[in-house]
Enzyme design. Structure first.
Site, short mmCIF file in Angstrom:
data_model
loop_
_atom_site.label_atom_id
_atom_site.label_comp_id
_atom_site.label_asym_id
_atom_site.label_seq_id
_atom_site.Cartn_x
_atom_site.Cartn_y
_atom_site.Cartn_z
N GLY A 26 24.85 -38.73 13.51
CA GLY A 26 24.19 -40.20 13.51
C GLY A 26 25.28 -40.94 13.00
CG ASP A 143 22.25 -36.45 5.57
OD1 ASP A 143 20.99 -35.95 5.96
OD2 ASP A 143 23.09 -36.73 6.37
#
Length: 765
Positions: A26, A143
């Protein structure tokens, strides 16, 4: 898996040549790459921020990206992949980590199915230890997901730690984009709470373990809103998790962060049933991967082998990735040479400059020696420095030439890994400066106390006490060494110590009106210049002393009118000193007799090179070249450039001046000149004022704000390399930003101290 680069694709990012594609996420695209310059043949993974994210237009993003890269380099541990390099100022910011030739956990589960309980338990123990290392460096991952866990035969490797925060509060999140991966984010992350804590990463770990054991996440749902709701309510589906792991995973997924286990305790619990040697930390037992996962490792290693240099076999993935160096802070510029000394007030006391000199008994007095390439080799029986000795001046002439050992990886001590640590208790930060000899890094403090560390690991070797008294200000002059002993200066005196044990061999306490600020060694003799800043019988007289380095016994003493500025310079059989009132004096190194004196130019400090004495100052433009015998002015190089720090000139005959051009779009400049002709060779932006310059092989090395850079001496701007300066915090202390100062270079690594007193070692190339 690796994919060929498409036609027309960029072939280089920073100093790395792109070899193949690894994947895309991403935030950016990831490539297999290798450094084009330097001695390392290490494969790396380079991740470049996606162009469509708009990061290149967001200055705040670049600041956070730089800070987070620096923080991430503080992480060390056997289950993390080291962050090696990065550039937040590139058109598209990028970072480089060590390449791990193995599949991600996400890919493994997709291709081979869920892992057996023993492998999940061992995986969890390894990842918990990785989180413990990340949190110990005051970094949060933010993350943690299956795609950020790479697998190797020896266990998991955690990647991308700390970088997610760089994307927070930017144009990326301003439009509602969530930084993180839904389904693996803690409730406090989804709610946008500022109270994201280490326990937030533990929540993500629990979700990752559920995915590893079942092939799905605990909050999987087709609707994004449902995922968010289930996470906030603690509605985890753990029905497929083996009974022996379900309780631990449930604790990790507690809605209240305070109820989640700490990573270290979690690692111990997951290691407790003896299900895998690797999870218990034993290197002797194999990690309990099933056979179908082992076959994946072979597949990935085979793919990577195609990109290894011809005739070289790729080493197995290392299990102890680098630790991060802390940051460095420059001293305030009074008269900045390579190692400026600093006083706290104008009334600060005294100074002893100490320099070493070549002093063969059989040689008669003579002017400064021949150029470095023709200089005679020192005789080992007279105490010539041992191989592997590194001083912050680079060489005996203080010209900044560190030699090829600075970049040759084989020069590093065996087992070296980057490291970062605080100074031991009782060693203050009133005095800075270090020296390397025989794989030992010795650093000083303001009282003349010293601490010795193993250069490979940063572990303590010994500590030695200093003087009693009160230094008047911070001094940044390093110890000296002959390879057997180390000589530690302070305002209060100088102490000789045994390099191996730290035992005191001798000490010279400076008179009450004097002080010591500099030490350099060569050929068994130490020189001190003592002058006063307090009431004294001769307030404007400098006392020069020559001492036998082995015993501290005085060989001669001489007095000169006025104060010495900067450090003493020993060349051939002459001892040179710049005078505060202007001009330079040359003494016999054997007797202390005056041999020559000139009233100008005004010099902040001196460099010896090519049989000449170079005079420079931050207060005037140009570098004056003086005759080594008569001190007559020969010529001036770079007459329009005013040095910001000490110029450097070395084996390639190129002199470089760091300077400021207010009329340029990028005012901080590096300007190079041919030593023989004085002709300007090139002028390049420095991207920040360097704290110190150095030379090694065919490259200029310098440390700036957040980065360590190297520039080819031919001025090829396309071949500039850069490393991110590692730090765990970004601070301003007395107006000084965290940046490298006074570094030592050895084997492609840098060794130094930061403004907060943290000692560090990391890769410079």
């Amino acid at each position: 898996m690796l994919t060929p680069l498409p036609p027309g694709h960029a072939r280089r990012i920073g100093p790395y040549r792109l070899l193949a594609g690894i994947g895309a996420g991403g935030m950016g695209d990831v490539y297999l790459a290798r450094a084009e310059y330097g001695t390392s043949r290490q494969l790396v993974a380079v991740k470049a921020v996606r162009q469509d994210l708009g990061a290149s237009q967001d200055d705040a993003f670049r600041v956070r990206f730089r800070r987070e890269m620096a923080a991430a380099r503080a992480v060390t541990g056997p289950y993390t992949a080291a962050l090696l390099d990065g550039d937040a100022d590139a058109e598209l910011p990028w970072l480089a980590t060590e390449y791990v030739p193995g599949p991600s956990l996400a890919d493994t589960v997709a291709r081979r199915g869920p892992l057996p309980a023993a492998a999940v338990r061992a995986l969890g123990a390894g990842l918990a230890r990785a989180l413990a290392a990340v949190h110990a460096a005051e970094v949060l991952h933010r993350d943690l997901k299956p795609g950020n866990v790479l697998l190797t035969p020896q266990g998991p490797r955690l990647i991308d730690f700390g970088i997610a925060r760089a994307f927070e509060a930017t144009t990326l999140t301003a439009t509602g984009m969530i930084v993180g991966t839904p389904g693996f984010m803690a409730p406090e992350q989804i709610e946008g709470s500022h109270a994201v804590v280490p326990a937030s990463d533990v929540f993500s770990l629990g979700a990752v373990l559920c995915h590893a054991a079942t092939g799905r996440g605990p909050f999987d749902d087709p609707e994004f809103a449902s995922v968010v709701f289930r996470i906030s309510q603690g509605d985890a589906d753990l029905s497929g998790v083996p009974d022996e792991l379900r309780g631990i995973v449930a604790e990790c997924l507690a809605v209240d962060p305070a109820r989640r286990p700490a990573p270290a305790a979690l690692a111990e619990r997951l290691s407790g049933n003896g299900s895998g040697g690797s999870s218990s930390g034993s290197a002797a037992d194999p990690f309990p991967w099933p056979s179908d996962v082992l076959s994946l490792f072979a597949e990935y290693r085979s793919a990577a082998a195609a990109y290894e240099p011809p005739g070289e076999a790729a080493p197995p993935p290392p299990m102890a990735p680098p630790a991060a160096p802390g940051a460095f802070g420059p001293a305030p510029v009074l008269e900045r040479r390579r190692l400026p000394w600093i006083v706290a007030s104008a009334a600060a006391a005294a100074v002893v400059a100490v320099a070493a000199v070549v002093l063969p008994d059989a040689l008669a007095d003579g002017p400064a020696g021949a150029p470095p390439s023709k200089a005679a080799s020192p005789r080992p029986d007279r105490g010539s420095p041992a191989a592997g000795t590194v001083t912050a001046y680079g060489n005996q002439g203080h010209s900044g030439e560190f030699g090829t050992s600075a970049v040759r990886e084989a020069a590093l001590p065996e087992g070296w890994q980057p490291w970062s640590r605080k100074k031991p208790k009782g060693v203050d930060s009133m005095g800075k400066g270090c020296v390397i000899a025989r794989s030992t890094l010795v650093c000083r403090d303001g009282w003349g106390a010293a601490t010795a560390l193993d250069t490979a690991t940063g572990r303590d070797r010994w500590r030695a006490p200093g003087f009693r008294g009160t230094p008047t200000g911070v001094q940044e002059i390093p110890p000296g060494t002959d390879g057997e002993r180390v000589f530690v200066p302070s305002e209060l005196g100088v102490i000789g110590l045994d390099l191996s044990t730290g035992d005191e061999l001798w000490r010279h306490k400076a008179p009450g009106y004097a002080g010591v600020v500099s030490v350099t060694y060569a050929q068994g003799v130490l020189y001190t210049a003592e002058f006063n800043g307090r009431a004294a019988p001769d307030p404007y007289t400098t006392v020069l002393r020559a001492r036998r380095a082995s015993t501290g016994g005085q060989l001669w003493e001489a007095r000169i009118d006025g104060r010495v500025r900067g450090t003493l310079l020993a060349q051939g059989n002459r001892l040179y000193a710049a005078l505060e009132a202007g001009g330079v004096i040359a003494l016999s190194a054997r007797t202390g007799d005056e041999k020559a004196r000139v009233p100008k130019p005004a010099c902040g400090d001196l460099i010896g090179y090519g049989g000449a004495v170079l005079c420079w100052s931050v207060e005037r433009a140009g570098v004056s070249v003086l005759d080594g015998g008569t001190l007559a002015l020969r010529r001036t190089i770079g007459g329009a450039k005013q040095p910001d720090v000490a110029p450097v000139v070395g084996e390639r005959g190129v002199l470089v001046i760091a300077n400021t051009d207010e009329d340029a779009a990028l005012p901080d400049r590096l300007t190079a000149y041919d030593w023989k002709s004085g002709k300007e060779l090139w002028d390049l932006p420095a991207r920040g004022t360097p704290s110190a310059l150095g030379l090694a092989g065919d490259r200029l090395l310098y440390a700036g704000f957040y980065e360590i850079r190297t520039v080819p001496l031919d001025g090829d701007a396309e071949n500039i390399t850069q490393r991110t300066v590692p730090t765990t915090e970004t601070k301003t202390i007395d107006g000084l930003r965290d940046t490298l100062s006074v570094p030592l270079y050895l084997g492609g690594a840098i060794f130094a101290e930061n403004i907060e007193g943290r000692l560090v070692s990391g890769r410079a190339l």
